[in-house]
Scaffold this motif. Sequence first.
Motif, PDB file in Angstrom:
ATOM      1  N   ASP A  26       0.758  -1.577   0.504  1.00  0.00           N
ATOM      2  CA  ASP A  26      -0.196   0.305   0.111  1.00  0.00           C
ATOM      3  C   ASP A  26       0.882   1.339   0.201  1.00  0.00           C
ATOM      4  OD1 ASP A  26      -2.311  -1.344   0.008  1.00  0.00           O
ATOM      5  OD2 ASP A  26      -3.238  -1.018   2.039  1.00  0.00           O
ATOM      6  N   LYS A  27       0.488   2.457  -0.820  1.00  0.00           N
ATOM      7  CA  LYS A  27       0.689   3.312  -1.096  1.00  0.00           C
ATOM      8  C   LYS A  27       0.716   4.974  -0.335  1.00  0.00           C
ATOM      9  CE  LYS A  27       5.006   5.717  -4.049  1.00  0.00           C
ATOM     10  NZ  LYS A  27       5.718   5.458  -5.098  1.00  0.00           N
ATOM     11  N   CYS A  28       0.766   5.653   0.019  1.00  0.00           N
ATOM     12  CA  CYS A  28      -0.160   6.601  -0.140  1.00  0.00           C
ATOM     13  C   CYS A  28       1.001   8.245   0.676  1.00  0.00           C
ATOM     14  CB  CYS A  28      -1.432   7.090   1.299  1.00  0.00           C
ATOM     15  SG  CYS A  28      -2.647   8.248   1.595  1.00  0.00           S
ATOM     16  N   TYR A  29       0.616   8.999  -0.830  1.00  0.00           N
ATOM     17  CA  TYR A  29       1.994  10.331  -0.962  1.00  0.00           C
ATOM     18  C   TYR A  29       1.081  10.876   0.612  1.00  0.00           C
ATOM     19  CZ  TYR A  29       3.815   8.783  -5.528  1.00  0.00           C
ATOM     20  OH  TYR A  29       4.199   8.310  -6.022  1.00  0.00           O
ATOM     21  N   LEU A  30       2.738  12.366   0.781  1.00  0.00           N
ATOM     22  CA  LEU A  30       1.849  13.063   1.404  1.00  0.00           C
ATOM     23  C   LEU A  30       1.524  14.808   0.786  1.00  0.00           C
ATOM     24  CD1 LEU A  30       2.121  11.014   3.352  1.00  0.00           C
ATOM     25  CD2 LEU A  30       3.674  12.096   5.106  1.00  0.00           C
ATOM     26  N   GLU A  31       0.490  15.641   1.819  1.00  0.00           N
ATOM     27  CA  GLU A  31       1.117  17.001   1.282  1.00  0.00           C
ATOM     28  C   GLU A  31       1.213  17.680   2.127  1.00  0.00           C
ATOM     29  OE1 GLU A  31      -1.692  19.804  -1.602  1.00  0.00           O
ATOM     30  OE2 GLU A  31      -0.246  18.198  -1.616  1.00  0.00           O
ATOM     31  N   CYS A  32       2.503  18.405   2.526  1.00  0.00           N
ATOM     32  CA  CYS A  32       2.974  18.889   3.913  1.00  0.00           C
ATOM     33  C   CYS A  32       3.258  20.061   3.467  1.00  0.00           C
ATOM     34  CB  CYS A  32       4.290  17.995   3.568  1.00  0.00           C
ATOM     35  SG  CYS A  32       3.910  15.997   3.780  1.00  0.00           S
ATOM     36  N   ALA A  33       2.961  20.404   5.138  1.00  0.00           N
ATOM     37  CA  ALA A  33       3.669  22.094   5.219  1.00  0.00           C
ATOM     38  C   ALA A  33       3.862  22.575   5.916  1.00  0.00           C
ATOM     39  CB  ALA A  33       2.176  22.934   6.345  1.00  0.00           C
ATOM     40  N   ILE A  34       5.293  21.443   6.485  1.00  0.00           N
ATOM     41  CA  ILE A  34       6.739  21.030   6.822  1.00  0.00           C
ATOM     42  C   ILE A  34       6.661  19.878   6.202  1.00  0.00           C
ATOM     43  CG2 ILE A  34       5.968  20.573   8.854  1.00  0.00           C
ATOM     44  CD1 ILE A  34       8.100  22.369  10.241  1.00  0.00           C
ATOM     45  N   THR A  35       8.489  19.179   6.308  1.00  0.00           N
ATOM     46  CA  THR A  35       8.789  18.449   6.367  1.00  0.00           C
ATOM     47  C   THR A  35       8.395  16.893   7.359  1.00  0.00           C
ATOM     48  OG1 THR A  35      10.363  16.696   5.825  1.00  0.00           O
ATOM     49  CG2 THR A  35      10.649  19.389   7.583  1.00  0.00           C
ATOM     50  N   PRO A  36       7.878  16.312   6.662  1.00  0.00           N
ATOM     51  CA  PRO A  36       7.496  14.983   8.439  1.00  0.00           C
ATOM     52  C   PRO A  36       8.908  14.015   8.830  1.00  0.00           C
ATOM     53  CG  PRO A  36       7.380  13.893   6.007  1.00  0.00           C
ATOM     54  CD  PRO A  36       7.439  15.384   5.704  1.00  0.00           C
ATOM     55  N   MET A  37       9.989  14.648   8.150  1.00  0.00           N
ATOM     56  CA  MET A  37      10.659  14.188   8.827  1.00  0.00           C
ATOM     57  C   MET A  37      11.568  14.458  10.270  1.00  0.00           C
ATOM     58  SD  MET A  37      11.939  11.189   7.227  1.00  0.00           S
ATOM     59  CE  MET A  37      11.517  10.390   6.331  1.00  0.00           C
ATOM     60  N   LEU A  38      12.158  13.956  10.815  1.00  0.00           N
ATOM     61  CA  LEU A  38      12.526  14.183  12.163  1.00  0.00           C
ATOM     62  C   LEU A  38      13.259  14.156  12.628  1.00  0.00           C
ATOM     63  CD1 LEU A  38      11.744  17.076  14.631  1.00  0.00           C
ATOM     64  CD2 LEU A  38      11.233  14.666  15.764  1.00  0.00           C
ATOM     65  N   ALA A  39      14.545  14.887  12.963  1.00  0.00           N
ATOM     66  CA  ALA A  39      16.137  14.160  13.324  1.00  0.00           C
ATOM     67  C   ALA A  39      15.817  13.874  14.861  1.00  0.00           C
ATOM     68  CB  ALA A  39      17.175  15.185  12.935  1.00  0.00           C
ATOM     69  N   LEU A  40      16.029  13.131  15.395  1.00  0.00           N
ATOM     70  CA  LEU A  40      16.371  11.916  16.899  1.00  0.00           C
ATOM     71  C   LEU A  40      17.467  12.840  16.855  1.00  0.00           C
ATOM     72  CD1 LEU A  40      13.633   9.730  17.125  1.00  0.00           C
ATOM     73  CD2 LEU A  40      13.418  12.207  17.064  1.00  0.00           C
ATOM     74  N   ALA A  41      18.614  12.413  16.651  1.00  0.00           N
ATOM     75  CA  ALA A  41      20.216  12.111  17.945  1.00  0.00           C
ATOM     76  C   ALA A  41      21.073  12.799  15.868  1.00  0.00           C
ATOM     77  CB  ALA A  41      20.059  11.369  17.653  1.00  0.00           C
ATOM     78  N   ILE A  42      22.054  12.956  16.644  1.00  0.00           N
ATOM     79  CA  ILE A  42      23.183  13.777  15.037  1.00  0.00           C
ATOM     80  C   ILE A  42      24.594  12.308  15.364  1.00  0.00           C
ATOM     81  CG2 ILE A  42      23.523  15.561  16.356  1.00  0.00           C
ATOM     82  CD1 ILE A  42      23.841  16.624  13.216  1.00  0.00           C
ATOM     83  N   ASP A  43      25.498  12.195  14.562  1.00  0.00           N
ATOM     84  CA  ASP A  43      26.133  11.372  14.952  1.00  0.00           C
ATOM     85  C   ASP A  43      27.770  12.000  13.697  1.00  0.00           C
ATOM     86  OD1 ASP A  43      25.645   9.636  17.476  1.00  0.00           O
ATOM     87  OD2 ASP A  43      24.342   9.000  15.776  1.00  0.00           O
ATOM     88  N   SER A  44      28.613  11.817  14.343  1.00  0.00           N
ATOM     89  CA  SER A  44      30.022  13.029  13.412  1.00  0.00           C
ATOM     90  C   SER A  44      30.451  10.890  13.409  1.00  0.00           C
ATOM     91  CB  SER A  44      31.013  13.075  13.900  1.00  0.00           C
ATOM     92  OG  SER A  44      32.064  13.090  13.142  1.00  0.00           O
ATOM     93  N   VAL A  45      30.675  10.240  11.765  1.00  0.00           N
ATOM     94  CA  VAL A  45      31.073   8.680  11.292  1.00  0.00           C
ATOM     95  C   VAL A  45      31.922   9.236  10.100  1.00  0.00           C
ATOM     96  CG1 VAL A  45      28.504   8.277  11.890  1.00  0.00           C
ATOM     97  CG2 VAL A  45      29.210   9.110   9.688  1.00  0.00           C
ATOM     98  N   SER A  46      32.587   8.456   9.964  1.00  0.00           N
ATOM     99  CA  SER A  46      33.610   8.500   9.437  1.00  0.00           C
ATOM    100  C   SER A  46      33.251   9.151   7.957  1.00  0.00           C
ATOM    101  CB  SER A  46      34.311   6.757   8.959  1.00  0.00           C
ATOM    102  OG  SER A  46      33.817   5.999   8.581  1.00  0.00           O
ATOM    103  N   GLU A  47      32.033   8.707   6.996  1.00  0.00           N
ATOM    104  CA  GLU A  47      31.465   9.187   5.744  1.00  0.00           C
ATOM    105  C   GLU A  47      30.908  10.570   6.238  1.00  0.00           C
ATOM    106  OE1 GLU A  47      30.298   4.999   6.299  1.00  0.00           O
ATOM    107  OE2 GLU A  47      30.162   6.535   8.011  1.00  0.00           O
TER     108      GLU A  47
END
Length: 233
Positions: free
Chosen positions: A142-163
């Motif tokens: 099943d697939k459903c698209y979003l209509e977004c006033a703002i991104t639905p993605m939320l960054a919960l944590a941040i890390d420094s990695v080799s890349e």
Amino acid sequence: MTFEQRIAWFSERGMIMMFLWENRFLNPQISEQQQTIKSSGLLGETVMKVLEEYFPKFENELPKGMYFPIPISREIKQGERFSKELALQFHYDFINVDQKQQWSLRNKRITGKVLSLFKSNLYFEELTGRYFVEYWSDARWDKCYLECAITPMLALAIDSVSEGIMLQLNNNKSDLIYLNSFRMDKNERCFVQTENFGEVLLADSPRFWLLDHLDDSGTHLIVKEDRFPLKFS
């Protein structure tokens, strides 16, 4: 109009035509998926009439969202006349995400287990610029698209990695960021572009990391002695 032009015409009006093929819904806005639709034999005479003749006549009456031309054409072959009511039988509204990242469908809040399911199956489609949820249900995706006033993605944590710099996201996935894409809006919310999931809003922890790595002017991010501009909008 060519098929490609007609699909673009629908896209300009916020209408996405979806075609089920081998247990997955395909979007003809995506060239690879469009080629599959064309070679599959799905675009029969009645389907093309639905796209080229019937839908355009009702363009001012039909809402945004996803439509399914194959079952509509099947009903027409069985004697139904195309109408607004017939189109709406095979229409699905976009999921809405507001400025507070609250999800709703047909003005009803999405919460609890359903929201968790959607968020854990949240993706970004670069070619259309849309977010969507896709998950396995009843022997198909099943697939459903979003209509977004703002991104639905939320960054919960941040890390420094080799890349580079990696974010842990609310869809239980991680992604690298583009360091030159940090943005702060007038409400002092912070955003950044990721490699695979579009723009992401920073939750408190990664937002504090960003603020802690700004230079004295507050306009540039300092990471390993490199300077990256902070954009304001």
